[in-house]
Motif scaffolding. Sequence first.
Motif, PDB file in Angstrom:
ATOM      1  N   PRO A  34       5.438  13.361 -11.545  1.00  0.00           N
ATOM      2  CA  PRO A  34       6.770  13.548 -12.132  1.00  0.00           C
ATOM      3  C   PRO A  34       6.868  14.920 -12.803  1.00  0.00           C
ATOM      4  N   VAL A  35       7.993  15.569 -12.605  1.00  0.00           N
ATOM      5  CA  VAL A  35       8.130  16.921 -13.144  1.00  0.00           C
ATOM      6  C   VAL A  35       9.588  17.197 -13.516  1.00  0.00           C
ATOM      7  N   ALA A  36       9.750  18.003 -14.550  1.00  0.00           N
ATOM      8  CA  ALA A  36      11.088  18.470 -14.928  1.00  0.00           C
ATOM      9  C   ALA A  36      11.050  19.993 -14.978  1.00  0.00           C
ATOM     10  N   VAL A  37      11.970  20.623 -14.282  1.00  0.00           N
ATOM     11  CA  VAL A  37      12.091  22.085 -14.333  1.00  0.00           C
ATOM     12  C   VAL A  37      13.218  22.387 -15.317  1.00  0.00           C
ATOM     13  N   VAL A  38      12.861  23.068 -16.387  1.00  0.00           N
ATOM     14  CA  VAL A  38      13.818  23.319 -17.466  1.00  0.00           C
ATOM     15  C   VAL A  38      14.289  24.768 -17.402  1.00  0.00           C
ATOM     16  N   ASN A  39      15.554  24.942 -17.201  1.00  0.00           N
ATOM     17  CA  ASN A  39      16.082  26.293 -17.121  1.00  0.00           C
ATOM     18  C   ASN A  39      17.051  26.572 -18.258  1.00  0.00           C
ATOM     19  N   GLY A  40      17.036  27.819 -18.723  1.00  0.00           N
ATOM     20  CA  GLY A  40      17.893  28.155 -19.852  1.00  0.00           C
ATOM     21  C   GLY A  40      17.350  27.547 -21.129  1.00  0.00           C
ATOM     22  N   GLU A  41      16.027  27.557 -21.244  1.00  0.00           N
ATOM     23  CA  GLU A  41      15.375  27.129 -22.485  1.00  0.00           C
ATOM     24  C   GLU A  41      15.544  28.232 -23.530  1.00  0.00           C
ATOM     25  N   ASP A  42      15.276  27.912 -24.784  1.00  0.00           N
ATOM     26  CA  ASP A  42      15.416  28.972 -25.784  1.00  0.00           C
ATOM     27  C   ASP A  42      14.225  29.936 -25.669  1.00  0.00           C
ATOM     28  N   PRO A  43      14.380  31.151 -26.196  1.00  0.00           N
ATOM     29  CA  PRO A  43      13.352  32.157 -25.960  1.00  0.00           C
ATOM     30  C   PRO A  43      11.985  31.845 -26.602  1.00  0.00           C
ATOM     31  N   ALA A  44      11.954  31.008 -27.622  1.00  0.00           N
ATOM     32  CA  ALA A  44      10.641  30.642 -28.185  1.00  0.00           C
ATOM     33  C   ALA A  44       9.850  29.829 -27.164  1.00  0.00           C
ATOM     34  N   LEU A  45      10.546  28.983 -26.441  1.00  0.00           N
ATOM     35  CA  LEU A  45       9.881  28.200 -25.390  1.00  0.00           C
ATOM     36  C   LEU A  45       9.491  29.092 -24.217  1.00  0.00           C
ATOM     37  N   PHE A  46      10.335  30.057 -23.946  1.00  0.00           N
ATOM     38  CA  PHE A  46      10.043  31.018 -22.880  1.00  0.00           C
ATOM     39  C   PHE A  46       8.740  31.761 -23.219  1.00  0.00           C
ATOM     40  N   ILE A  47       8.608  32.157 -24.473  1.00  0.00           N
ATOM     41  CA  ILE A  47       7.388  32.856 -24.902  1.00  0.00           C
ATOM     42  C   ILE A  47       6.191  31.902 -24.883  1.00  0.00           C
ATOM     43  N   ALA A  48       6.394  30.694 -25.384  1.00  0.00           N
ATOM     44  CA  ALA A  48       5.300  29.711 -25.400  1.00  0.00           C
ATOM     45  C   ALA A  48       4.819  29.427 -23.979  1.00  0.00           C
ATOM     46  N   GLY A  49       5.764  29.427 -23.030  1.00  0.00           N
ATOM     47  CA  GLY A  49       5.422  29.143 -21.641  1.00  0.00           C
ATOM     48  C   GLY A  49       4.585  30.229 -21.002  1.00  0.00           C
ATOM     49  N   PHE A  50       4.556  31.381 -21.615  1.00  0.00           N
ATOM     50  CA  PHE A  50       3.794  32.530 -21.098  1.00  0.00           C
ATOM     51  C   PHE A  50       2.419  32.641 -21.779  1.00  0.00           C
ATOM     52  N   GLU A  55      19.762  24.454 -20.708  1.00  0.00           N
ATOM     53  CA  GLU A  55      20.997  24.640 -19.949  1.00  0.00           C
ATOM     54  C   GLU A  55      21.038  23.806 -18.667  1.00  0.00           C
ATOM     55  N   ILE A  56      19.940  23.827 -17.925  1.00  0.00           N
ATOM     56  CA  ILE A  56      19.902  23.121 -16.626  1.00  0.00           C
ATOM     57  C   ILE A  56      18.518  22.485 -16.480  1.00  0.00           C
ATOM     58  N   VAL A  57      18.465  21.225 -16.094  1.00  0.00           N
ATOM     59  CA  VAL A  57      17.169  20.581 -15.876  1.00  0.00           C
ATOM     60  C   VAL A  57      17.157  19.885 -14.512  1.00  0.00           C
ATOM     61  N   LEU A  58      16.103  20.151 -13.749  1.00  0.00           N
ATOM     62  CA  LEU A  58      15.892  19.461 -12.471  1.00  0.00           C
ATOM     63  C   LEU A  58      14.802  18.428 -12.709  1.00  0.00           C
ATOM     64  N   GLU A  59      15.027  17.200 -12.268  1.00  0.00           N
ATOM     65  CA  GLU A  59      13.998  16.168 -12.392  1.00  0.00           C
ATOM     66  C   GLU A  59      13.586  15.686 -11.025  1.00  0.00           C
ATOM     67  N   GLY A  60      12.348  15.286 -10.914  1.00  0.00           N
ATOM     68  CA  GLY A  60      11.924  14.710  -9.646  1.00  0.00           C
ATOM     69  C   GLY A  60      10.422  14.594  -9.563  1.00  0.00           C
ATOM     70  N   ASN A  61       9.935  14.583  -8.326  1.00  0.00           N
ATOM     71  CA  ASN A  61       8.504  14.422  -8.085  1.00  0.00           C
ATOM     72  C   ASN A  61       7.951  15.596  -7.309  1.00  0.00           C
ATOM     73  N   LEU A  62       6.813  16.064  -7.779  1.00  0.00           N
ATOM     74  CA  LEU A  62       6.062  17.056  -7.018  1.00  0.00           C
ATOM     75  C   LEU A  62       5.123  16.256  -6.119  1.00  0.00           C
ATOM     76  N   THR A  63       5.062  16.655  -4.848  1.00  0.00           N
ATOM     77  CA  THR A  63       4.225  15.901  -3.912  1.00  0.00           C
ATOM     78  C   THR A  63       3.229  16.844  -3.253  1.00  0.00           C
ATOM     79  N   PRO A  64       2.182  16.286  -2.656  1.00  0.00           N
ATOM     80  CA  PRO A  64       1.219  17.173  -1.991  1.00  0.00           C
ATOM     81  C   PRO A  64       1.789  17.792  -0.722  1.00  0.00           C
TER      82      PRO A  64
END
Length: 473
Positions: free
Chosen positions: A197-213, A251-260
């Motif tokens: 299970p995975v969520a792709v989070v777009n338009g997160e705040d910049p603190a999260l953007f920095i934390a993600g790096f 701002e935008i979140v995609l939810e779903g499943n990552l598969t092999p």
Amino acid sequence: MSYKDLREFIGQVDKLGAVCRIEGADPLHEIGGITEVAAGRADCPALLFDNIKGFAPGFRIFTNSTVSAQRAALALGIDPALRPLDALKAWMVKRQKLTPQAPVTVGNAPVLENSMRGGDVDLGRFPAPVWHRHDGGPYIGSGSIVVMRDPDSGWINASIYRVQVHAMNRVTIQFDHQGRHGAIIARKYFDRGQPCPVAVVNGEDPALFIAGFEYLPEGQSEYGFAGAIKGSAVEICEAPATKLPIPAHAEIVLEGNLTPSELLEGPFGEFTGYYAADKRPCPAMDVSAVHWRTDPILLGSPPMKPPRFHFGLPFRAASIWSNLETAGVTHVAGVWQHVSQLMTVVAIEQRYAGHAKRAGLIAAANSYMGRLVVVVDEDVDPSNLADVMWAMTTRCEPAENVDIVRDAWSSALDPRIPPEAKERGITSHSKLIVDACKPFAWKERFPKLSALSKEDARAIEDKWGKVLGQPRA
Ligand SMILES: Cc1cc2nc3c(=O)[nH]c(=O)nc-3n(C[C@H](O)[C@H](O)[C@H](O)COP(=O)(O)O)c2cc1C
Ligand SMILES: [Mn+2]
């Protein structure tokens, strides 16, 4: 000055007069082109695209968010008026003291204002740019956070991996190597014969953007680190389909499943200014739901030709600065990186023979993909490339003061590793360590400076800068 979400951050950047609004641009190459040109200009504006060609008005893209030193400082909660090296030092000190702040669940989640589910999912409604001329397709995620839950410990990882759109409800998520936390977690599900299970989070705040790096240890959540940067917990809600925690104000979140099952991903222009590889197989995500705020803002952060970089303060240089201090190297006046991390400069006040080399070796060991490491005296500003070149050309005797370290840390993105070596899986390169300090043994007899000292230059700026009408250097 803190911010709750990307919108508040954009409002703050706007107050600094640094948001440029652009209407009618084409997501096919043009938005990427405008972003790169703007990032190369001295004023380096942040860009808010609206009325994007072929897309509904209000479906916006924000780029160059933290590309200037000023906005990188703002994102960190550091005074944006500080000189860049002082801002980086403030971050280095702040980073050492951060204690993770757990996210809090809130009832009001603007990200769930609009949703598409199942067969209605149509990613074509969002303006995903083809950023560079030869990219393999549109990327909805160039600065987005990928959220996953470790199936054993429950730990939430939320870091940045690029996301290419392949179909209305299919994307790929690209891990540069198998050591990425996302790759490790996905592997655990796949080994059990389960999708991840995975969520792709777009338009997160910049603190999260920095934390993600940031390189955080396995088991530590980027949400906690982002909360620590802001000094207030990241507000989250439960994603309806996957039950993953997602930022309530994203701002935008995609939810779903990552598969092999894999799709051919890329190519995608890299931060070196080159393509690293051709199309390659990459795990695919089936998107089962999309949620977005009304008039959503996609946070775009395409890699660009150096010196343009996602962050206008070289965060990895702050880590090297900490590494030096932790290793016991004293009198470090500053650390900086140029050429988008590909060159590291350390400034020290030399105290003993070998001090500069000690600093250079530690910095080289920790310089990801950096072929060039330079050590300068404390009177040289490591963030000023012209100053650094002055030191290199006047204080360094190449026959005596350069060393080459072989087989050192680089990556598959390195354009100068020969194709045959890359095919054999080699990802190392050599590093040049340049000691551009006055030779320690006769430092006191080195020719006296005729140039203005930093202090004198600043005093002149303070007294006469207005008359000169120039911005402070
Ligand atoms: C804008 C941006 C894009 C990035 N894209 C990728 C990517 O596509 N794949 C990847 O493996 N790392 C990418 N990175 C680097 C990782 O996000 C970064 O190394 C992070 O620390 C990895 O987190 P992890 O330790 O949780 O795996 C990107 C970084 C930034 C800032
Ligand atoms: Mn992580």
